[in-house]
Enzyme design. Sequence first.
Site, short mmCIF file in Angstrom:
data_model
loop_
_atom_site.label_atom_id
_atom_site.label_comp_id
_atom_site.label_asym_id
_atom_site.label_seq_id
_atom_site.Cartn_x
_atom_site.Cartn_y
_atom_site.Cartn_z
N GLU A 50 46.95 51.65 46.90
CA GLU A 50 45.55 51.28 46.98
C GLU A 50 45.35 50.27 48.10
OE1 GLU A 50 43.84 50.20 43.22
OE2 GLU A 50 44.75 51.89 42.18
N HIS A 64 33.24 45.46 43.74
CA HIS A 64 33.98 46.69 44.04
C HIS A 64 33.18 47.49 45.05
CE1 HIS A 64 36.29 50.35 43.65
NE2 HIS A 64 37.15 49.70 42.89
N ARG A 116 39.13 44.57 49.43
CA ARG A 116 37.82 44.91 48.86
C ARG A 116 36.68 44.10 49.47
NH1 ARG A 116 39.32 45.50 42.40
NH2 ARG A 116 40.37 47.51 42.60
N HIS A 172 32.32 43.30 40.09
CA HIS A 172 33.45 43.93 39.43
C HIS A 172 34.36 42.96 38.67
CE1 HIS A 172 36.39 47.02 38.67
NE2 HIS A 172 37.33 46.42 39.37
N ARG A 191 41.00 39.32 44.82
CA ARG A 191 42.07 39.95 44.02
C ARG A 191 42.56 41.23 44.68
NH1 ARG A 191 42.26 43.98 40.29
NH2 ARG A 191 40.00 44.10 39.99
#
Length: 481
Positions: free
Chosen positions: A110, A221, A268, A328, A364
């Site tokens: 990811e 997100h 992100r 998110h 994160r």
Amino acid sequence: MVYDVVIIGAGVAGLAAAMNLPKSKKVLIINKNHPWECNTFYAQGGVVTAINDEDEISLIQDTMEAGAGLCNEHAVRVLSEHSAQVVGNLIERGFEFDKNKEGELHYTKEAAHSASRILHAGGDATGRYLHHFLLEQNPHPMLEGAQVTDLLIDEGQCYGVCVNYNDEQKHIFSKSVVIASGGLGSLFSFHTNASKISGDLQGICLEKNIELERMEMLQFHPTVYVSSHAAQKQLLTEALRGEGAQLVGENNYAFMKDYDDRMELAPRDIVSRAIFDYKQRTGEEVYLSFNNFEEEYFNNRFPNIAANLRGIGYDLPKDRVPISPAFHYAIGGIKTNLDGEIKGVDNLYAIGEVASTGVHGANRLASNSLLEGLVFASRAAQKIKDKSVTYVPKEFPISTDSLRCEDDKLYKGQLRRIMWDDVGIVRTQRGLKEALNFIEDTLSKPIGRFLKLRLLTAKEIVKSALKRKVSVGVHYMSEDS
């Protein structure tokens, strides 16, 4: 009756703590709603695990880089070095991660990860599978539909909680209390969180002068289907971009190359701001395109996303899907040490998204959240088992404050909108001050306790954002401030 441990919340952190506490202890899990109405249930991506000793070092580096220089390095090392252990424990207990055609664990990649090290289950239903498994592993009773209204604290020691259950407030006494209540999605108009996640315990901690840190660090997100009437929106997992999905404009222009060399695999915060900026500059809608996927692989790898969007009218992977960022994850929270202990209050712990160990810094890293819950829940449970608690009963009055007032629903809607507009992806000093004025004005009105707790949490977020004048990670201040 006095419990040994009361756990507030039935997500990954709360259930992992319960799993690690023996049946011989009197443990009660308190859940605001049904146990599956938690963020863990909706987590799609997977669980990060270091593949070997060399990858432990790499995972530390990736986490630190994503955290934009604000991570607690010791916390990050604990997370990485314990990843294989907690994942291995799940597998030993019988949890099954997805495997490849050769029958080996299937690792995926990811955004901002330098290696394929993320395990998943049920294709894109890792959280749901893990949550169901942890519920099966739980040996302790659960009180559903009980909302915590206060922590019973006196002279630096926690004695239990006050809950609203069946419209009646009651005290539940315990030698130790573990807060695992999750984040604060319901403060925003658009979010991916379970509907009851609203920052109540953070507000209670503020009332008790318990330190919260980095509350301004809110992760949005990048890829969420927001064209629905519900506040909770359809998350489109990071793993889609990790395996080839692209962000495109109306004419299928893949614009991420204009913002970052890592393109769709940038962290992100960078991807969310790129989408925001592209839409502002061009006036175009932004889509997630799945042209790089073969149909059979896509439907096997992401069965729930394919089914959910098919129900709306999209045929994946043929169709592109309009997306927007949405709130998110709460990076900051109740400040703890690496065993979940809260400074200044004996026998009170916080773990999971509600806590702040410093592991995430200013942003994160993808799929570190389930891992964080597992690792620090295990450590908190071990600390509780090792610690001898002397419990002397105390009397606490039952509050007579109204839990809800007539105009609360109206104010909640206004709060969600102002938090989304002014405390979102791009912030300004003016917008933050307007948000603070609204919150302070609403706090002065006749409101119920549950709304008051949301407002206290929102106020702390805004105050923290105003204090941090320099952009870093997810906290981005516009020059037009």
